[in-house]
Design an enzyme around this catalytic site. Structure first.
Site, PDB file in Angstrom:
ATOM      1  N   SER A 111       0.833  -1.201   0.000  1.00  0.00           N
ATOM      2  CA  SER A 111       0.000   0.000   0.000  1.00  0.00           C
ATOM      3  C   SER A 111       0.866   1.249   0.000  1.00  0.00           C
ATOM      4  CB  SER A 111      -0.850  -0.007   1.274  1.00  0.00           C
ATOM      5  OG  SER A 111      -1.437   1.249   1.459  1.00  0.00           O
ATOM      6  N   TYR A 123      -1.938  -1.117  10.872  1.00  0.00           N
ATOM      7  CA  TYR A 123      -2.187  -1.614   9.513  1.00  0.00           C
ATOM      8  C   TYR A 123      -0.977  -1.313   8.615  1.00  0.00           C
ATOM      9  CZ  TYR A 123      -3.774  -1.628   4.695  1.00  0.00           C
ATOM     10  OH  TYR A 123      -3.857  -1.845   3.337  1.00  0.00           O
ATOM     11  N   LYS A 131       2.085  -3.846   6.603  1.00  0.00           N
ATOM     12  CA  LYS A 131       2.539  -3.832   5.201  1.00  0.00           C
ATOM     13  C   LYS A 131       4.067  -3.701   5.139  1.00  0.00           C
ATOM     14  CE  LYS A 131      -1.503  -4.271   3.292  1.00  0.00           C
ATOM     15  NZ  LYS A 131      -1.889  -5.606   2.811  1.00  0.00           N
TER      16      LYS A 131
HETATM   17  P1  NAD Z   1     -11.084  -6.753   1.092  1.00  0.00           P
HETATM   18  O1  NAD Z   1     -11.296  -6.748   2.550  1.00  0.00           O
HETATM   19  O2  NAD Z   1     -12.249  -6.486   0.198  1.00  0.00           O
HETATM   20  O3  NAD Z   1     -10.419  -8.137   0.646  1.00  0.00           O
HETATM   21  C1  NAD Z   1      -9.560  -8.867   1.485  1.00  0.00           C
HETATM   22  C2  NAD Z   1     -10.085 -10.292   1.524  1.00  0.00           C
HETATM   23  O4  NAD Z   1      -9.233 -11.082   2.358  1.00  0.00           O
HETATM   24  C3  NAD Z   1     -11.502 -10.392   2.085  1.00  0.00           C
HETATM   25  O5  NAD Z   1     -12.304 -11.122   1.182  1.00  0.00           O
HETATM   26  C4  NAD Z   1     -11.320 -11.151   3.409  1.00  0.00           C
HETATM   27  O6  NAD Z   1     -12.435 -11.979   3.703  1.00  0.00           O
HETATM   28  C5  NAD Z   1     -10.050 -11.942   3.151  1.00  0.00           C
HETATM   29  N1  NAD Z   1      -9.272 -12.296   4.327  1.00  0.00           N
HETATM   30  C6  NAD Z   1      -8.841 -11.485   5.334  1.00  0.00           C
HETATM   31  N2  NAD Z   1      -8.134 -12.186   6.233  1.00  0.00           N
HETATM   32  C7  NAD Z   1      -8.118 -13.477   5.797  1.00  0.00           C
HETATM   33  C8  NAD Z   1      -7.564 -14.689   6.307  1.00  0.00           C
HETATM   34  N3  NAD Z   1      -6.884 -14.716   7.442  1.00  0.00           N
HETATM   35  N4  NAD Z   1      -7.733 -15.827   5.584  1.00  0.00           N
HETATM   36  C9  NAD Z   1      -8.440 -15.820   4.428  1.00  0.00           C
HETATM   37  N5  NAD Z   1      -8.989 -14.709   3.911  1.00  0.00           N
HETATM   38  C10 NAD Z   1      -8.828 -13.553   4.591  1.00  0.00           C
HETATM   39  O7  NAD Z   1      -9.903  -5.707   0.778  1.00  0.00           O
HETATM   40  P2  NAD Z   1      -9.366  -5.149  -0.614  1.00  0.00           P
HETATM   41  O8  NAD Z   1      -9.694  -3.704  -0.674  1.00  0.00           O
HETATM   42  O9  NAD Z   1      -9.740  -6.037  -1.715  1.00  0.00           O
HETATM   43  O10 NAD Z   1      -7.812  -5.251  -0.328  1.00  0.00           O
HETATM   44  C11 NAD Z   1      -7.041  -6.373  -0.716  1.00  0.00           C
HETATM   45  C12 NAD Z   1      -5.621  -6.169  -0.231  1.00  0.00           C
HETATM   46  O11 NAD Z   1      -5.110  -4.952  -0.754  1.00  0.00           O
HETATM   47  C13 NAD Z   1      -5.485  -6.084   1.282  1.00  0.00           C
HETATM   48  O12 NAD Z   1      -4.302  -6.761   1.668  1.00  0.00           O
HETATM   49  C14 NAD Z   1      -5.362  -4.612   1.534  1.00  0.00           C
HETATM   50  O13 NAD Z   1      -4.634  -4.328   2.695  1.00  0.00           O
HETATM   51  C15 NAD Z   1      -4.610  -4.146   0.299  1.00  0.00           C
HETATM   52  N6  NAD Z   1      -4.831  -2.739  -0.008  1.00  0.00           N
HETATM   53  C16 NAD Z   1      -6.101  -2.265  -0.187  1.00  0.00           C
HETATM   54  C17 NAD Z   1      -6.318  -0.922  -0.458  1.00  0.00           C
HETATM   55  C18 NAD Z   1      -7.707  -0.364  -0.619  1.00  0.00           C
HETATM   56  O14 NAD Z   1      -7.879   0.849  -0.555  1.00  0.00           O
HETATM   57  N7  NAD Z   1      -8.731  -1.164  -0.874  1.00  0.00           N
HETATM   58  C19 NAD Z   1      -5.223  -0.046  -0.577  1.00  0.00           C
HETATM   59  C20 NAD Z   1      -3.939  -0.562  -0.407  1.00  0.00           C
HETATM   60  C21 NAD Z   1      -3.756  -1.912  -0.126  1.00  0.00           C
END
Ligand code: NAD
Ligand code: UDP
Length: 336
Positions: free
Chosen positions: A124, A148, A152
């Site tokens: 991120s 958080y 990362k």
């Molecule tokens: P999201 O919450 O929609 O998707 C994450 C998924 O991981 C969810 O479906 C959740 O059920 C699953 N999950 C969490 N812990 C788990 C575990 N222990 N075992 C199995 N499944 C698990 O989030 P997103 O927005 O799709 O983000 C995906 C990734 O990208 C994350 O790692 C997040 O930190 C990173 N990210 C997101 C953003 C954003 O703004 N959306 C920005 C930067 C980084």
């Protein structure tokens, strides 16, 4: 050979599954559904006309993860699974460290055991912390202001150390800026629980009449209109970046970080105006206090991803707004 997608029913994961299936990859999803709905799988399959293999499984479940590698011929892993709410991570740091870090350790151990050493990891822009000036380049010093963000940074370090100990690993650390929007089919999108923390889902809920008005967090920043500036990127462009990174990790060894952003900064007021223009919906707003931990301005220098992965964002802010709105209209209660 298949691609394992952890967190594949989530917001970014579901869009990436669509791109993977469309490109002809076999896809296996592992997700514990802690922040997503099983229905996303039906919608991914409906959009692509292809099927994927789904395991409802926590990545912390070591035996379960070994079983996934045992049962499938996996070529590479795209690792999205993680908890992502900044405020919640301050309230519950141990849950965040346990889930995100231990989860990644278990995944990496399973990969090592089964000789799968190609990974694309969801990092991120938050790893750039408060002190670096935009446009942000990948070589800047990293820091975080909440658990958080630290997960990362720590995971990036764990993956660097893993590569240092065994040069046959191949890892891309993708630092996302602000993903918004939805697939243009209107069938998959962001489905936050409760009151949205992020700007675009809040705006779409105001437009839909579910919330009265947008609170703009701060209008006294050192930016042209006083509101915070971010680099919003269409989630489909972001998903496509994962396919480019996947090709790179499959073809070569090493570890590298890449910014996935557009390189363009929009203020909160710019986004409100763009949304109104793109959709014809008015967004009432009030100015509110700054939100703790927010910075004035954050946008990418995305040139490394273009140079080394051949990727750049194609969609503009109006596409992002139109597609976010279509998802909201078609699915007023998300996947429910
Ligand atoms: P999201 O919450 O929609 O998707 C994450 C998924 O991981 C969810 O479906 C959740 O059920 C699953 N999950 C969490 N812990 C788990 C575990 N222990 N075992 C199995 N499944 C698990 O989030 P997103 O927005 O799709 O983000 C995906 C990734 O990208 C994350 O790692 C997040 O930190 C990173 N990210 C997101 C953003 C954003 O703004 N959306 C920005 C930067 C980084
Ligand atoms: N923001 C806002 N009102 C909201 C949500 C967000 O004014 O209800 C602002 C926030 O202060 C930041 C920008 O919108 O300047 C993007 O915030 P978001 O939470 O979407 O992403 P962040 O960059 O914080 O990860």
């Amino acid at each position: 050979m298949s691609i394992l997608v952890t967190g594949g029913t989530g917001y970014i994961g579901s869009h990436t599954c669509v791109e993977l299936l469309d490109a002809g990859y076999d896809v296996i999803v592992v997700d514990n559904l802690s922040n997503s709905k099983i229905k996303a799988i039906d919608h991914i399959e409906g959009i692509t006309g292809k099927i994927l293999k789904f395991y409802k499984l926590d990545i912390l479940n070591r035996e379960g993860m070994y079983n996934v590698f045992e049962e499938n011929d996996i070529e590479a892993v795209i690792h999205f699974a993680g908890l992502k709410a900044v405020g919640e991570s301050v309230e519950e740091p141990l849950r965040y460290y346990q889930n995100n870090i231990t989860g990644t350790l278990v995944l990496c151990e399973a990969m090592q055991r089964y000789g799968v050493k190609n990974m694309v990891f969801s990092s991120s822009a938050t790893v750039y912390g408060m002190d670096n000036e935009s446009p942000l380049t990948e070589d800047l010093p990293l820091s975080a202001t909440n658990p958080y963000g630290w997960t990362k940074i720590m995971i990036e370090q764990i993956l660097r150390d893993t590569y240092a100990s065994d040069g046959t690993w191949s890892i891309a650390l993708l630092r996302y800026f602000n993903p918004i929007g939805a697939h243009e089919s209107g069938r998959i999108g962001e489905d936050p629980n409760g009151i949205p923390n992020n700007l675009m889902p809040y705006i779409t809920q105001v437009a839909a009449g579910k919330r009265k008005m947008l609170n703009i967090f701060g209008n006294d920043y050192d930016t042209p209109d006083g509101t915070g500036i971010r680099d919003y990127i269409h989630v489909v462009d972001l998903a496509k970046g994962h396919l480019k990174a996947l090709q790179k990790v499959i073809e070569s060894n090493g570890i590298d970080a890449y910014n996935l952003g557009t390189g363009i900064g929009y203020s909160v007021l710019d986004v409100v105006k763009a949304f109104e223009k793109a959709t014809g919906k008015e967004i009432p707003y009030v100015m509110a206090d700054r939100r703790a931990g927010d910075i004035a301005s954050c946008y990418a220098d995305p040139s490394k991803a273009y140079r080394e992965l051949g990727w750049k964002a194609e969609k503009d802010i109006y596409d992002m707004c139109k597609d976010a709105w279509r998802w909201q209209v078609n699915n007023p209660n998300g996947y429910e």
